[in-house]
Design a protein around this motif. Sequence first.
Motif, PDB file in Angstrom:
ATOM      1  N   LEU A   1      15.564  66.562  45.417  1.00 56.42           N
ATOM      2  CA  LEU A   1      14.417  65.536  44.386  1.00 56.42           C
ATOM      3  C   LEU A   1      14.329  65.785  43.421  1.00 56.42           C
ATOM      4  CD1 LEU A   1      15.282  62.211  43.682  1.00 56.42           C
ATOM      5  CD2 LEU A   1      13.369  62.092  45.397  1.00 56.42           C
ATOM      6  N   GLU A   2      13.434  66.809  43.814  1.00 51.03           N
ATOM      7  CA  GLU A   2      11.578  67.005  42.385  1.00 51.03           C
ATOM      8  C   GLU A   2      12.788  67.584  41.822  1.00 51.03           C
ATOM      9  OE1 GLU A   2       9.298  69.497  44.672  1.00 51.03           O
ATOM     10  OE2 GLU A   2       7.525  67.901  45.122  1.00 51.03           O
ATOM     11  N   VAL A   3      14.259  68.798  41.657  1.00 53.40           N
ATOM     12  CA  VAL A   3      14.811  69.345  40.806  1.00 53.40           C
ATOM     13  C   VAL A   3      15.635  68.797  40.104  1.00 53.40           C
ATOM     14  CG1 VAL A   3      16.881  71.285  41.377  1.00 53.40           C
ATOM     15  CG2 VAL A   3      14.709  71.357  42.312  1.00 53.40           C
ATOM     16  N   GLN A   4      15.820  67.776  40.444  1.00 50.64           N
ATOM     17  CA  GLN A   4      17.086  66.665  40.012  1.00 50.64           C
ATOM     18  C   GLN A   4      16.032  65.748  38.859  1.00 50.64           C
ATOM     19  OE1 GLN A   4      18.304  63.984  42.457  1.00 50.64           O
ATOM     20  NE2 GLN A   4      20.569  65.372  42.996  1.00 50.64           N
ATOM     21  N   VAL A   5      14.954  65.610  39.563  1.00 51.08           N
ATOM     22  CA  VAL A   5      14.124  64.585  38.363  1.00 51.08           C
ATOM     23  C   VAL A   5      13.838  65.844  37.823  1.00 51.08           C
ATOM     24  CG1 VAL A   5      12.036  64.278  38.168  1.00 51.08           C
ATOM     25  CG2 VAL A   5      13.355  63.230  39.764  1.00 51.08           C
ATOM     26  N   VAL A   6      13.728  67.273  38.135  1.00 50.83           N
ATOM     27  CA  VAL A   6      13.052  67.742  36.290  1.00 50.83           C
ATOM     28  C   VAL A   6      14.271  68.133  35.395  1.00 50.83           C
ATOM     29  CG1 VAL A   6      12.735  70.199  35.650  1.00 50.83           C
ATOM     30  CG2 VAL A   6      11.185  69.255  37.951  1.00 50.83           C
ATOM     31  N   LYS A   7      15.697  67.992  35.772  1.00 51.59           N
ATOM     32  CA  LYS A   7      16.830  68.121  35.521  1.00 51.59           C
ATOM     33  C   LYS A   7      16.664  66.564  34.225  1.00 51.59           C
ATOM     34  CE  LYS A   7      19.627  71.422  38.146  1.00 51.59           C
ATOM     35  NZ  LYS A   7      20.582  71.550  39.429  1.00 51.59           N
ATOM     36  N   GLN A   8      16.458  66.173  35.401  1.00 48.38           N
ATOM     37  CA  GLN A   8      16.557  64.613  34.342  1.00 48.38           C
ATOM     38  C   GLN A   8      16.022  64.839  33.262  1.00 48.38           C
ATOM     39  OE1 GLN A   8      16.798  61.524  36.953  1.00 48.38           O
ATOM     40  NE2 GLN A   8      18.710  61.703  37.653  1.00 48.38           N
ATOM     41  N   LYS A   9      14.831  64.570  33.435  1.00 50.86           N
ATOM     42  CA  LYS A   9      13.735  65.229  32.611  1.00 50.86           C
ATOM     43  C   LYS A   9      14.309  66.543  31.152  1.00 50.86           C
ATOM     44  CE  LYS A   9       8.518  66.098  32.033  1.00 50.86           C
ATOM     45  NZ  LYS A   9       8.540  66.107  30.554  1.00 50.86           N
ATOM     46  N   LEU A  10      14.529  66.994  31.901  1.00 52.24           N
ATOM     47  CA  LEU A  10      14.525  68.283  30.485  1.00 52.24           C
ATOM     48  C   LEU A  10      16.161  67.402  29.988  1.00 52.24           C
ATOM     49  CD1 LEU A  10      14.011  71.323  32.605  1.00 52.24           C
ATOM     50  CD2 LEU A  10      12.935  70.794  30.932  1.00 52.24           C
ATOM     51  N   TRP A  11      16.967  66.950  30.366  1.00 45.15           N
ATOM     52  CA  TRP A  11      17.664  66.664  29.768  1.00 45.15           C
ATOM     53  C   TRP A  11      17.650  64.914  28.628  1.00 45.15           C
ATOM     54  CZ3 TRP A  11      19.436  61.510  29.516  1.00 45.15           C
ATOM     55  CH2 TRP A  11      21.208  60.815  29.485  1.00 45.15           C
ATOM     56  N   LEU A  12      16.626  64.227  29.374  1.00 41.43           N
ATOM     57  CA  LEU A  12      16.208  63.257  28.534  1.00 41.43           C
ATOM     58  C   LEU A  12      15.659  63.491  26.942  1.00 41.43           C
ATOM     59  CD1 LEU A  12      15.675  60.370  28.492  1.00 41.43           C
ATOM     60  CD2 LEU A  12      13.273  61.045  29.524  1.00 41.43           C
ATOM     61  N   ASP A  13      14.457  64.837  27.263  1.00 41.16           N
ATOM     62  CA  ASP A  13      13.688  65.630  26.538  1.00 41.16           C
ATOM     63  C   ASP A  13      14.705  66.023  25.391  1.00 41.16           C
ATOM     64  OD1 ASP A  13      12.012  64.993  27.899  1.00 41.16           O
ATOM     65  OD2 ASP A  13      11.196  67.613  28.722  1.00 41.16           O
ATOM     66  N   ARG A  14      15.502  66.823  25.625  1.00 42.88           N
ATOM     67  CA  ARG A  14      16.533  67.071  24.688  1.00 42.88           C
ATOM     68  C   ARG A  14      17.199  65.718  24.030  1.00 42.88           C
ATOM     69  NH1 ARG A  14      18.241  70.993  29.011  1.00 42.88           N
ATOM     70  NH2 ARG A  14      20.053  68.899  29.735  1.00 42.88           N
ATOM     71  N   GLU A  15      17.163  65.233  24.778  1.00 45.20           N
ATOM     72  CA  GLU A  15      18.722  63.392  24.138  1.00 45.20           C
ATOM     73  C   GLU A  15      17.134  62.956  23.293  1.00 45.20           C
ATOM     74  OE1 GLU A  15      20.663  62.436  23.828  1.00 45.20           O
ATOM     75  OE2 GLU A  15      21.728  64.397  25.717  1.00 45.20           O
ATOM     76  N   ILE A  16      16.071  62.937  23.452  1.00 47.89           N
ATOM     77  CA  ILE A  16      14.636  62.524  22.398  1.00 47.89           C
ATOM     78  C   ILE A  16      14.621  63.686  20.974  1.00 47.89           C
ATOM     79  CG2 ILE A  16      12.449  62.514  22.056  1.00 47.89           C
ATOM     80  CD1 ILE A  16      12.170  61.271  24.985  1.00 47.89           C
ATOM     81  N   ALA A  17      14.862  65.271  21.682  1.00 45.26           N
ATOM     82  CA  ALA A  17      14.730  65.680  20.455  1.00 45.26           C
ATOM     83  C   ALA A  17      15.626  65.663  19.799  1.00 45.26           C
ATOM     84  CB  ALA A  17      14.506  67.166  20.930  1.00 45.26           C
ATOM     85  N   ARG A  18      17.209  65.199  20.330  1.00 41.84           N
ATOM     86  CA  ARG A  18      18.502  65.312  19.485  1.00 41.84           C
ATOM     87  C   ARG A  18      18.286  63.495  18.870  1.00 41.84           C
ATOM     88  NH1 ARG A  18      23.426  65.608  22.838  1.00 41.84           N
ATOM     89  NH2 ARG A  18      22.189  67.531  23.561  1.00 41.84           N
ATOM     90  N   ALA A  19      17.948  63.201  19.452  1.00 38.36           N
ATOM     91  CA  ALA A  19      17.740  61.706  18.395  1.00 38.36           C
ATOM     92  C   ALA A  19      16.491  61.642  17.245  1.00 38.36           C
ATOM     93  CB  ALA A  19      17.361  60.410  19.768  1.00 38.36           C
ATOM     94  N   ALA A  20      15.803  62.112  17.128  1.00 41.50           N
ATOM     95  CA  ALA A  20      14.250  62.548  16.165  1.00 41.50           C
ATOM     96  C   ALA A  20      15.340  63.459  14.966  1.00 41.50           C
ATOM     97  CB  ALA A  20      12.993  63.020  17.336  1.00 41.50           C
ATOM     98  N   LYS A  21      16.467  64.206  15.741  1.00 42.09           N
ATOM     99  CA  LYS A  21      16.740  65.249  14.309  1.00 42.09           C
ATOM    100  C   LYS A  21      17.567  64.254  13.828  1.00 42.09           C
ATOM    101  CE  LYS A  21      15.873  69.828  16.397  1.00 42.09           C
ATOM    102  NZ  LYS A  21      16.752  70.892  16.724  1.00 42.09           N
ATOM    103  N   ALA A  22      18.601  62.902  14.722  1.00 42.75           N
ATOM    104  CA  ALA A  22      18.932  62.309  13.925  1.00 42.75           C
ATOM    105  C   ALA A  22      18.746  61.538  12.743  1.00 42.75           C
ATOM    106  CB  ALA A  22      19.988  61.474  15.131  1.00 42.75           C
TER     107      ALA A  22
END
Length: 112
Positions: A60-81
């Motif tokens: 579960l911790e691994v899944q949470v970390v993966k989701q957090k990384l994905w969310l961070d990437r999405e936030i960065a992508r949205a900020a660039k957009a």
Amino acid sequence: HKQWRQKWEEQARELSTQARKATQKARRNEVLLKRKTHEAAKHKAQLDGLESTRKATHELEVQVVKQKLWLDREIARAAKAKELNERLQQELHDREEKVKSMEEMIGMRSQV
């Protein structure tokens, strides 16, 4: 002969008593061993349960970390957009202003 027989009977009673005590001790040890075996099996089951819970928690911790990384990437992508969109909006606004000013200049020239 009577003394020998009394001595022999006394030894036989003593040996019988020792055998009875040894049997009782063996039974107590057997009961204790069964109890300890049962407790050990119970503790092993608890440890197995804790281990499976630990593994599930780790997954579960691994899944949470993966989701957090994905969310961070999405936030960065949205900020660039957003930044790109703002820049394009500014460029469009600047071009519209330039077009208006050129149209005004053409309008002024045509009036003259």
